[in-house]
Design a protein around this motif. Structure first.
Motif, PDB file in Angstrom:
ATOM      1  N   PRO A   1     -10.022  -4.181   0.381  1.00 45.16           N
ATOM      2  CA  PRO A   1     -12.262  -3.707   0.726  1.00 45.16           C
ATOM      3  C   PRO A   1     -12.331  -5.555   0.189  1.00 45.16           C
ATOM      4  O   PRO A   1     -11.477  -6.560  -0.539  1.00 45.16           O
ATOM      5  N   ILE A   2     -13.193  -6.024   1.077  1.00 42.83           N
ATOM      6  CA  ILE A   2     -13.875  -7.165   0.619  1.00 42.83           C
ATOM      7  C   ILE A   2     -14.817  -7.627  -1.044  1.00 42.83           C
ATOM      8  O   ILE A   2     -15.370  -7.095  -1.298  1.00 42.83           O
ATOM      9  N   SER A   3     -14.365  -8.445  -0.961  1.00 39.05           N
ATOM     10  CA  SER A   3     -14.924  -8.794  -2.658  1.00 39.05           C
ATOM     11  C   SER A   3     -15.344  -9.393  -2.884  1.00 39.05           C
ATOM     12  O   SER A   3     -16.200 -10.072  -1.885  1.00 39.05           O
ATOM     13  N   SER A   4     -16.033  -9.265  -3.827  1.00 39.67           N
ATOM     14  CA  SER A   4     -17.935 -10.151  -4.141  1.00 39.67           C
ATOM     15  C   SER A   4     -17.459 -11.198  -3.705  1.00 39.67           C
ATOM     16  O   SER A   4     -18.540 -11.848  -2.974  1.00 39.67           O
TER      17      SER A   4
ATOM     18  N   LEU B   1     -20.715 -15.689   2.803  1.00 38.02           N
ATOM     19  CA  LEU B   1     -21.689 -15.953   3.697  1.00 38.02           C
ATOM     20  C   LEU B   1     -23.064 -15.692   3.697  1.00 38.02           C
ATOM     21  O   LEU B   1     -24.110 -15.369   4.133  1.00 38.02           O
ATOM     22  N   ALA B   2     -22.863 -16.673   1.995  1.00 33.79           N
ATOM     23  CA  ALA B   2     -24.754 -16.488   1.563  1.00 33.79           C
ATOM     24  C   ALA B   2     -25.697 -17.260   2.583  1.00 33.79           C
ATOM     25  O   ALA B   2     -26.753 -16.949   2.764  1.00 33.79           O
ATOM     26  N   ASN B   3     -25.353 -18.141   3.077  1.00 31.92           N
ATOM     27  CA  ASN B   3     -25.932 -19.096   3.806  1.00 31.92           C
ATOM     28  C   ASN B   3     -26.453 -18.072   5.272  1.00 31.92           C
ATOM     29  O   ASN B   3     -26.887 -19.215   6.142  1.00 31.92           O
TER      30      ASN B   3
ATOM     31  N   GLU C   1     -24.399  -7.699  -5.601  1.00 28.92           N
ATOM     32  CA  GLU C   1     -24.600  -9.359  -5.656  1.00 28.92           C
ATOM     33  C   GLU C   1     -24.683 -10.073  -5.000  1.00 28.92           C
ATOM     34  O   GLU C   1     -25.622 -10.891  -4.786  1.00 28.92           O
ATOM     35  N   PHE C   2     -24.221 -10.202  -3.676  1.00 30.28           N
ATOM     36  CA  PHE C   2     -25.061 -10.579  -2.244  1.00 30.28           C
ATOM     37  C   PHE C   2     -25.775 -11.299  -2.185  1.00 30.28           C
ATOM     38  O   PHE C   2     -26.813 -11.972  -2.011  1.00 30.28           O
ATOM     39  N   ARG C   3     -26.676  -9.186  -2.534  1.00 29.23           N
ATOM     40  CA  ARG C   3     -28.311  -9.727  -2.136  1.00 29.23           C
ATOM     41  C   ARG C   3     -28.947 -10.562  -3.134  1.00 29.23           C
ATOM     42  O   ARG C   3     -30.061 -11.217  -2.784  1.00 29.23           O
TER      43      ARG C   3
END
Length: 390
Positions: free
Chosen positions: A125-128, A134-136, A157-159
């Motif tokens: 799984p991809i972690s937080s 990729l936040a920007n 969390e990303f959102r």
């Protein structure tokens, strides 16, 4: 040259790639596909997210824009991935392979469009922390092949920290695995929370009932579900019907609209693996440029059809060639849209009308109104008797 950066399993993962131009992130497996063709021939290649990345790279050529891939790969697949995705507009965030595993799927072709699927390995799984890299990005494509690939907790969390517009292909979230790795459809778990954290939703007509949690039989049923999803606050819901058409509902200037969009006839179908991944890339590129969901589906349909006609994943045509295909196949459709704009008649685009309180209806091309609601969109956590059967 593709930029590979390693985000190891330390406590200080940072963004290593340089922000320049528009950035479209893609998250999901670059799967190792083992294809067993109808004639018994076996072909092995990388797929899934790789198709989306290659389409976007072709469309972004000559710009400062980038497609940024986040995937977990098996150590033995790294070099093949480097070679396949070696493109100046592709950046790939490679994760420490000592602590991760990739995805392997066996696809047995029964016919041109029907295949039996078995999963040999599941991606870590991809972690937080990894997703935060990729936040920007301006746009984010989520392309899971299993419900464990991208945990909803990581997306939540990303959102909170990103302004990216998020596109989800629901395929992996309605896919379960049997004891022997056989892939089968299942009702969408935690659909409410997923829908609260995305902007665009895509699926095909066979996946839609599992996403809705109830049977969908008529065109009105599918339109009803798509409109219900958009009424929750999403920008668009796109349902594909193979080589027949697409149906898309979208929100624009406070109005909710829906329409059917024809597909491109490419002639001989060579390989349908990766058509959905390619279509998703075409959609998000067009939307990023034009901010129009209907036109985005046109480019999405085009690239889905193009992929079906290609023997290899790295042979997508140039932008001028794609423009020519759209002009040839969609000229009459686009003229009809212009006529509709000028006459204000509901020839192609149907508008959802609000009538009595919370009740609403959809106005069809023939003037017929039929009711719709949002309950279908919330049925993903139910295992009741209305769930479709395999």
């Amino acid at each position: 040259m593709s930029l590979f950066v390693v985000a190891g399993n330390n406590n200080h993962n940072r963004l290593y790639w340089q922000v320049k131009g528009m950035n479209i992130g893609i998250v999901g497996p670059i799967s190792k596909d083992r294809l067993i063709l109808p004639d018994g021939k076996i072909v092995s290649r990388l797929g899934a997210v790789a198709y989306s990345a290659l389409v976007l790279a072709k469309l972004l050529e000559g710009t400062d824009d980038s497609v940024v891939c986040l995937s977990h790969l098996a150590a033995e697949d790294i070099e093949e991935a480097r070679a396949l995705l070696d493109h100046p507009n592709i950046k790939m965030l490679a994760i420490d392979t000592a602590v991760t595993s990739g995805t392997m799927i066996e696809l047995s072709h029964i016919g041109d469009q029907e295949r039996f699927s078995k999963q040999m390995y599941i991606m870590t799984p991809i972690s937080s922390k990894e997703l935060a890299l990729l936040a920007n990005c301006d746009y984010l494509l989520l392309m899971p092949l299993n419900e464990t690939d991208i945990p909803i907790e990581a997306l939540r969390e990303f959102r909170k920290s990103s302004q990216a517009s998020i596109f989800l292909d629901v395929h992996g979230l309605i896919t379960g695995l049997g004891a022997t790795g056989t892939r089968h459809k299942q009702v969408w778990q935690h659909s409410e929370e997923w829908l609260n954290n995305i902007d665009f939703l895509k699926m095909n007509d066979k996946e839609a009932p599992w996403a809705a949690g109830c049977l969908l039989e008529s065109e009105e049923d599918y339109a009803d579900y798509a409109v219900g999803v958009v009424n929750r606050g999403l920008s668009a819901c796109w349902i594909t019907f193979g080589d027949q058409s697409s149906l898309v509902a979208w929100r624009r200037s406070g109005r909710v609209l829906w329409a059917k969009v024809p597909v491109v006839d490419v002639g001989q179908v060579i390989d349908t693996v990766g058509c959905g991944d390619s279509a998703s890339a075409g959609f998000i590129y067009s939307y990023a440029r034009l901010n129009n969901s209907l036109l985005a589906v046109i480019l999405g349909n085009t690239f889905g059809s193009i992929k079906a006609s290609l023997p290899a994943s790295d042979e997508f045509p140039s932008k001028p060639a794609v423009r020519g295909m759209i002009f040839h196949h969609y000229r009459d459709y686009l003229h009809a849209l212009l006529d509709e704009l000028l006459t204000r008649e509901h020839l192609i685009i149907h508008e959802v009308k609000e009538d009595y309180g919370d009740e609403s209806s959809m106005l069809g091309a023939n003037g017929y109104r039929y009711g719709h609601g949002t309950n279908n969109a919330s049925g993903g956590d139910s295992q009741g008797s209305n769930a479709p059967r395999t």
